[in-house]
Every structure is written in structure tokens, then in C-alpha cells.
Design an enzyme around this catalytic site. Structure first.
Site, PDB file in Angstrom:
ATOM      1  N   TYR A 146       0.834  -1.202   0.000  1.00 42.54           N
ATOM      2  CA  TYR A 146       0.000   0.000   0.000  1.00 42.54           C
ATOM      3  C   TYR A 146       0.874   1.259   0.000  1.00 42.54           C
ATOM      4  CZ  TYR A 146      -4.077  -2.939   1.280  1.00 42.54           C
ATOM      5  OH  TYR A 146      -5.093  -3.872   1.295  1.00 42.54           O
ATOM      6  N   LYS A 176      -0.730  -8.130  -2.580  1.00 43.88           N
ATOM      7  CA  LYS A 176      -2.138  -7.719  -2.544  1.00 43.88           C
ATOM      8  C   LYS A 176      -2.113  -6.229  -2.802  1.00 43.88           C
ATOM      9  CE  LYS A 176      -5.843  -8.154   0.972  1.00 43.88           C
ATOM     10  NZ  LYS A 176      -6.445  -6.863   0.913  1.00 43.88           N
TER      11      LYS A 176
END
Ligand code: FBP
Length: 251
Positions: A146, A176
Site C-alpha cells: 500500500y 495484494k
């Protein structure tokens, strides 16, 4: 020495693809995400079981008290986490050991890195240690990549590509990551990640036809699947949407 996380990676895949259910939002966001129903971890474990999802992602506290390795879908333990109460440059530190994850019956561990944060180096270093220990214990490793913090002005497709590449560089088996919003740019993300498998994250609850359209696009890019939470368990019909996603992602 190449260890044997491959066996556990295989447990997460069907037809080379995966749909994981994330349920660590109680720590990351707090009760604002929950209804009376989905605040109950048993309700979530039932969704995963009934829709035959590939895995469930939990923090250790929920796993210890609710997860049953004989009955439930494969377990992924999130090793770090933080609340949304702290301001400033994001950092998320390890709060569960690899050994605890092994004892809880996990097949994989997850760890969030806020790339671009002033604390990036601490998270990269911690991830490095976790990755080594997890792979020695034959667990698969998933990096939540992220990009966030003062130096990140905008989450561009180029930045998402960079984040995916970092996942490959640091030894993650899966990254992810946020969908870029179109097939062409996300195909480049998947290419940069190389042999590190790409999972698209879900984000806040969106219109279900839009979610399914995104899933179709994501699966055209060579991505391995999705790891999502709220878009399944905040749905009025969570098992139905989970099965629809599964049909698109796994077949
Ligand atoms: P969602 O599909 O609900 O977005 O879950 C994915 C996830 O990565 C969770 O594992 C995590 O709790 C959350 O998103 C973090 O969200 P935020 O973007 O607010 O940090």
C-alpha cells in the site's frame, strides 16, 4: 536453499487462482465497518465455508477463538496491523509471530508495507525477517503493498506497478494491491510482479455489478485472484456474491 512453501501456496490455489476473504478490518477500521451480523466472526467463517472460498485472512485473536482448522477454509494470519486512530506517517508493526501463525494452523502469513512512508525502511526490514522465518516454516508470504504517506501524492498506475515489483524483489509469494482501474495498466502491474502472484484488493463497498465487472477485468490481466472483505461480507447476500466472484475468478 529453496524451501517448501510451494505446498502451502498450492493449498491456496485452484486452477492456479484464488479468492481470499479478508476479515482484519475490526483492527484496521473498527466497528464502523460492521453490522450486528458481520461483527460476528462465526458469520464470516460460515460465508467462507459455504462459498468454499480459497482462504480466510484473520488477526491472531479471532483465529485463536473462532478458527477450527478441521472445519474451516485455509487460514492466513495477518502478522502486523494498526488502528486508524493514529495520525501521521503510516507504520504497521508486527504483532503476531510466525511461530504463533504456525501453531494456529496457518498456511500463509500476511504483512502490510506502506511504501513511501517515512517508516518504510522499518516495515521492509521487519518484512525481511518475517519472510525468512515464514519460508523456513514452509508458509506462503503475502505482502499487502500500500503506497501511502506524505511523499505519495497520488496512487498512479506507475506507482502500483512499482509496488508490485517491490513485492517480487523482497520475496513475497503474493502481493495484494489496488486495481489500477483498467486492463492495460494492470497487465503491466502483473508483468512487473513476475513470479510473485498478484491479488487485487477490494476496498470499500461498491455496487455489485461494478465489482463483478472489475473482477472480470482483473482476471484478464494474468492476475492470480482477489483478496477482499467488505464487498463480500457487507453484501445483503454475501454467499451469493462470493459464489459469483468465485465463478469469475476461479471457475
Ligand atoms: P477490503 O476488501 O474490505 O478492503 O479488505 C482488504 C484490506 O486489505 C483488509 O485486509 C484491511 O483490513 C483493509 O483492506 C485495509 O484497508 P485500508 O485501505 O483502510 O487500509
Amino acid at each position: 536453499m529453496k524451501k517448501e512453501p510451494d505446498k502451502n501456496i498450492k493449498k491456496l490455489l485452484k486452477n492456479g487462482r484464488t479468492l481470499m476473504l479478508a476479515y482484519d478490518q475490526g483492527l484496521e477500521h473498527g466497528p464502523s465497518d460492521f453490522s450486528d451480523k458481520n461483527a460476528d466472526p462465526e458469520f464470516i467463517l460460515e460465508i467462507a465455508k459455504k462459498a468454499k472460498l480459497s482462504a480466510i485472512i484473520l488477526q491472531k485473536g479471532i483465529a485463536e477463538k473462532y478458527y477450527d482448522k478441521k472445519k474451516d477454509v485455509p487460514l492466513i494470519i495477518k502478522l502486523n496491523g494498526k488502528t486508524n486512530l493514529v495520525q501521521g506517517e503510516p507504520i504497521s508493526r508486527q504483532i503476531c509471530s510466525v511461530q504463533e501463525a504456525v501453531e494456529l494452523g496457518a498456511v500463509a502469513v500476511g504483512y502490510t508495507i506502506y511504501l513511501g512512508s517515512a517508516h518504510e525502511s522499518e516495515m521492509l526490514q521487519e518484512f525481511g525477517k518475517i519472510e525468512e522465518e515464514a519460508h523456513k516454516n514452509n508458509l506462503a508470504v503475502i505482502a499487502w503493498m500500500y503506497p501511502r504517506g506524505g511523499s505519495i501524492k497520488e496512487l498512479t498506475p506507475n506507482l502500483i506497478e512499482y509496488a508490485a515489483r517491490v513485492g517480487l524483489e523482497i520475496g513475497a509469494d503474493f502481493v495484494k494491491i489496488k486495481y489500477t482501474g483498467n486492463i492495460k495498466s494492470f497487465s503491466k502491474v502483473v508483468k512487473e510482479a513476475g513470479k510473485c502472484k498478484v491479488l487485487a484488493l477490494g476496498g470499500s463497498k461498491k455496487d455489485e455489478s461494478h465489482l463483478l465487472k472489475e473482477a472480470r477485468e482483473i482476471m484478464k490481466t494474468g492476475a492470480t485472484g482477489m483478496a477482499i472483505g467488505r464487498n463480500i461480507w457487507q453484501s445483503k447476500e454475501p454467499i451469493k456474491i462470493a459464489k459469483e466472484l468465485k465463478k469469475i475468478i476461479i471457475n
